[in-house]
Motif scaffolding. Structure first.
Motif, PDB file in Angstrom:
ATOM      1  N   CYS A 114       0.562  -1.250  -0.173  1.00 21.29           N
ATOM      2  CA  CYS A 114      -0.281   0.289   0.154  1.00 21.29           C
ATOM      3  C   CYS A 114       1.303   1.218  -0.039  1.00 21.29           C
ATOM      4  O   CYS A 114       2.465   1.441   0.332  1.00 21.29           O
ATOM      5  N   ARG A 168       0.932   4.374   1.882  1.00 23.20           N
ATOM      6  CA  ARG A 168       0.260   4.792   2.962  1.00 23.20           C
ATOM      7  C   ARG A 168      -0.429   5.893   3.409  1.00 23.20           C
ATOM      8  O   ARG A 168      -0.860   6.506   4.439  1.00 23.20           O
ATOM      9  N   MET A 196      -3.878   3.324   2.567  1.00 23.96           N
ATOM     10  CA  MET A 196      -3.826   2.109   2.958  1.00 23.96           C
ATOM     11  C   MET A 196      -5.442   1.541   2.632  1.00 23.96           C
ATOM     12  O   MET A 196      -5.206   0.229   2.199  1.00 23.96           O
ATOM     13  N   PRO A 256      -4.585  -0.634  -1.867  1.00 20.62           N
ATOM     14  CA  PRO A 256      -3.339  -0.895  -2.141  1.00 20.62           C
ATOM     15  C   PRO A 256      -2.765  -1.705  -3.015  1.00 20.62           C
ATOM     16  O   PRO A 256      -4.100  -1.456  -4.074  1.00 20.62           O
ATOM     17  N   ARG A 281       5.392   3.601   1.177  1.00 23.11           N
ATOM     18  CA  ARG A 281       4.804   2.854   0.845  1.00 23.11           C
ATOM     19  C   ARG A 281       5.248   1.629   2.190  1.00 23.11           C
ATOM     20  O   ARG A 281       6.113   1.509   2.949  1.00 23.11           O
ATOM     21  N   GLN A 282       4.179   1.354   2.660  1.00 16.89           N
ATOM     22  CA  GLN A 282       4.686  -0.516   3.144  1.00 16.89           C
ATOM     23  C   GLN A 282       3.664  -1.859   2.391  1.00 16.89           C
ATOM     24  O   GLN A 282       3.184  -2.198   1.679  1.00 16.89           O
ATOM     25  N   GLU A 336       5.289  -5.976   8.953  1.00 15.48           N
ATOM     26  CA  GLU A 336       4.858  -4.574   8.508  1.00 15.48           C
ATOM     27  C   GLU A 336       6.331  -4.313   7.700  1.00 15.48           C
ATOM     28  O   GLU A 336       7.512  -3.542   9.029  1.00 15.48           O
ATOM     29  N   TRP A 350       7.927  -1.000   5.954  1.00 15.48           N
ATOM     30  CA  TRP A 350       8.047   0.456   6.084  1.00 15.48           C
ATOM     31  C   TRP A 350       9.102   0.717   4.844  1.00 15.48           C
ATOM     32  O   TRP A 350      10.604  -0.141   4.797  1.00 15.48           O
TER      33      TRP A 350
END
Length: 333
Positions: free
Chosen positions: A56, A58, A61, A64, A89-90, A119, A121
């Motif tokens: 995603c 950020r 979110m 996606p 992005r994550q 997760e 980043w």
């Protein structure tokens, strides 16, 4: 008992990834695999499981850039490699893991005993989350009945897993906030026989409504006015619903009023909810045709593969003293 929402969660913050764009994806995949290995080494998880990969921006979110769900564990590497992690992005890599435990000397299994989520980043920060979906680690079950023997057999392995994950990540464990069911600690959960439960009968108060809402979200039209009543104070008759050799739920009808429905067997995992959709729709159709609940149940006995789901209703009918008793059965093993 097996829940759809976590009984407890734990968090770790491993060292940041120095070059997330190049190695963030591979680091996330390696870390979920290492955590899975820790759980397997202690006999907590068994073969199988599925994963998801979500990338995603950020700032958005809810939308996606890349999303793959229900991926077999063996195919995760290919999906993770397709995600392009950049600053802003994550990347979230998750596993749903089946596992086993001992209860009254018998080995039990649930298709969703643990969840592992990583997760990463784009700037390099990493978060690891472990979730569990069972009360077998607690000295009191979700209906406030003491079960110290069950906890004594299973809780030490959970504590060992949490300790090993802290060593693996070289980071401190952060127990999550208390859930509706229990309060996590660095080595498991608080002793509920000493501190007591946060809520009375958290299974009936919270989990049963959550399961019903999740099922209804999958049914076209949601909870339509054409459905039978979803609750009853009367005894119920029910038949098991199978997907292959596995029992995934229970189709039921009340004895004495206008209630009928489907109870997912939570130990069967997501399949329990998906398999229930065609049977809820079948009950809806029969009600519109004038069938009373018991007649509708009888009409569906022995029916195979309704709606292309692959599930089938058995021909044998059982009786439970109440819907509450059947709901409890569906939440156990």
């Amino acid at each position: 008992m097996i829940t759809t929402e976590p009984v407890g969660e734990w968090f770790w913050e491993p060292s940041p990834v120095l070059d997330a764009a190049t190695s963030g994806a591979s680091r996330s995949l390696a870390l979920v695999g290492e955590v899975r290995d820790v759980l397997a080494s202690l006999g907590l998880v068994t073969g199988g499981g599925t994963g998801s990969v979500v990338l995603c921006d950020r700032s958005a979110m809810a939308h996606p850039l890349f999303e793959r769900r229900g991926v077999p564990v063996a195919a995760m590497a290919e999906q993770v490699a397709a995600a392009c992690l950049l600053p802003g992005r994550q990347l979230t890599v998750s596993l749903v893991l089946p596992g086993e435990w001992l209860e009254t000397g018998i080995r039990r299994r649930a298709e969703k005993l643990f969840g592992v989520r990583i997760e990463v980043w784009g700037e390099g920060a990493v978060l690891l989350v472990l979730s569990t979906y069972a009360d077998i680690w607690l000295t009191q079950d979700l209906r406030e009945r003491p079960q110290p023997e069950v906890a004594a057999v299973n809780a030490p392995r959970l504590g060992a897993a949490l300790n090993q994950i802290s060593k693996l990540t070289e980071s401190e464990i952060d127990p999550g906030d208390a859930t509706r069911h229990a309060r996590p600690t660095p080595d498991g959960f608080v002793d509920m026989l000493v501190e007591g439960a946060e809520y009375d009968d958290s299974w009936g108060t919270f989990e049963v409504p959550v399961r019903w809402k999740r099922l209804m979200r999958l049914v076209p039209g949601g909870s339509a006015a054409e459905d039978y009543e979803s609750s009853t104070e009367h005894p119920v008759r029910y038949a098991r619903v199978r997907l292959g050799e596995q029992v995934v739920g229970y189709l039921w009808a009340a004895i004495g009023d206008e209630a009928a429905g489907y109870e997912p067997r939570t130990a069967a995992g997501d399949a329990a909810f998906e398999a229930g959709v065609p049977w809820v729709l079948s009950l809806r159709s029969l009600r519109l045709r004038g069938f009373d609940p018991l007649a509708a149940l009888s009409e569906l006995l022995g029916t195979p593969d309704r709606g292309g789901s692959g599930s089938a209703v058995e021909s044998t009918v059982y009786e439970a003293a109440s819907l509450d008793a059947l709901e409890e059965l569906s939440g156990r093993y």
